[in-house]
Design a protein around this motif. Structure first.
Motif, PDB file in Angstrom:
ATOM      1  N   GLU A  63      23.724 -44.417 -16.355  1.00 57.67           N
ATOM      2  CA  GLU A  63      24.650 -45.222 -17.156  1.00 57.67           C
ATOM      3  C   GLU A  63      24.425 -46.710 -16.927  1.00 57.67           C
ATOM      4  O   GLU A  63      24.471 -47.516 -17.866  1.00 57.67           O
ATOM      5  CB  GLU A  63      26.089 -44.838 -16.836  1.00 57.67           C
ATOM      6  N   SER A 101      23.159 -49.105 -20.032  1.00 60.32           N
ATOM      7  CA  SER A 101      24.083 -50.179 -20.368  1.00 60.32           C
ATOM      8  C   SER A 101      23.402 -51.537 -20.309  1.00 60.32           C
ATOM      9  O   SER A 101      23.750 -52.450 -21.066  1.00 60.32           O
ATOM     10  CB  SER A 101      25.287 -50.166 -19.414  1.00 60.32           C
ATOM     11  N   ILE A 158      28.933 -42.692 -23.220  1.00 51.24           N
ATOM     12  CA  ILE A 158      27.865 -43.550 -22.696  1.00 51.24           C
ATOM     13  C   ILE A 158      26.937 -43.972 -23.826  1.00 51.24           C
ATOM     14  O   ILE A 158      26.574 -45.154 -23.952  1.00 51.24           O
ATOM     15  CB  ILE A 158      27.077 -42.818 -21.597  1.00 51.24           C
TER      16      ILE A 158
END
Length: 331
Positions: free
Chosen positions: A291, A295, A46
């Motif tokens: 995540e 992102s 990640i």
């Protein structure tokens, strides 16, 4: 800015000036315990995709194999061989974790202390905290040898143990009067054990920067909650796993995280902090929400997804720039 609205002329210049004078928005993602080797791998993936650095608050009993070695550990006021988070199931498991720790360190993440056996230190004295901090370092210093992989210990490991562990978070976020003095004696640069009413810069206590996980609005009614997965787990499902509602809990969490982040990004730009554990509660809802957030935001030019030690340095530079240029300055 509303969709379809275009700035031009003085308005555009004013907006550019305001943005230029704002510091980068810091996002700090941390993990308590840092045990499960599969989640070491996942968190690293990640971070690499998002161009982020994380902070891992390590419980040192995860580097002690269950058996004779574990019976030698004794926390202040506890019986020998006791740990609230257990021990590594065997030497191979602990050795794999050592490899992940070293890789994370080399990739720029913080490896910090979460003490050893995850006990509530609310009644601990300064001497108790100092003893637990000393045990933490001793366990790390001998971990490769004790787990049968002494020949694989990386060059630089001992220096890392002596000087590379910069911060601490108290188990259960539970502190006592003697903790800060012990942290200073141990040479920590930051503590991350506080809770604040909202996102705030760290408090300075001498050379120690004290960070607090913020209360953020969440769910129906926007009720405040600590920005940490366990607290959300308790609110959402009373602390019992309910995978059938995992997607719902993920969306609620993501919306809370994103709203809190964007409020700072558009406002004062205080550091935004979210905490997690190496446990996939409610079917992994909280990790997936994290995540999604990193992102989306970590690639923005005016966002820095950093470790706590990096945040300390950047905030000190920001304050220095502010003193030199009261009108404002950016990184």
């Amino acid at each position: 800015m509303a969709a379809g609205v275009c700035l031009s002329g003085p308005a555009l210049a004013e907006n550019a000036s305001t943005t230029a004078h704002k510091p980068k928005q810091l996002l700090l993602i941390s993990f308590d315990g840092a045990a499960d080797n599969r989640l070491w791998e996942r968190s690293g993936e990640i971070a690499r995709k998002a161009n982020a650095h994380f902070t891992y608050f390590l419980s040192c009993t995860t580097l002690i194999a269950r058996g004779p070695a574990s019976k030698a550990y004794q926390a202040p006021g506890e019986k020998p061989g006791k740990s609230n988070v257990g021990f590594a199931p065997d030497e191979a498991d602990a050795a794999a974790r050592l490899g992940h720790i070293w890789q994370a360190h080399q990739e720029g993440h913080d490896i910090s202390s979460h003490a050893c056996g995850h006990f509530d230190g609310k009644d601990w004295s300064e001497a108790d905290w100092t003893a637990e901090f000393s045990t933490f370092k001793a366990v790390l210093a001998s971990a490769w040898q004790k787990n049968g992989v002494g020949d694989k210990q990386p060059d630089g490991w001992q220096d890392f143990v002596k000087t590379g562990i910069k911060g601490f978070r108290a188990p259960y976020l539970s502190t006592s009067k003697g903790m800060v003095a012990a942290e200073k004696k141990a040479g920590f640069v930051y503590d991350a054990s506080l809770v604040t009413k909202g996102p705030l810069p760290p408090e300075k206590d001498g050379a120690l920067s004290r960070f607090g996980l913020p209360l953020i609005p969440e769910g129906p009614g926007d009720r405040p909650i600590i920005g940490m997965d366990y607290n959300l787990f308790v609110r959402h499902s009373a602390g019992f796993d309910n995978p059938s509602k995992s997607a719902e809990f993920e969306d609620r969490t993501y919306q809370a995280f994103k709203t809190a982040f964007e409020a700072q990004y558009s406002g004062d730009r205080h550091p935004m902090q979210f905490g997690f554990h190496f446990v996939l509660m409610n079917g992994g809802a909280y990790w997936r929400a994290m995540e999604r957030l990193v992102s989306e935001v970590c690639h923005r030019e005016d966002v820095a997804c950093v470790s706590y030690s990096e945040a300390v340095t950047m905030l000190e530079q920001q304050n220095e720039n502010g003193r030199k240029n009261p009108a404002g300055s950016s990184f």
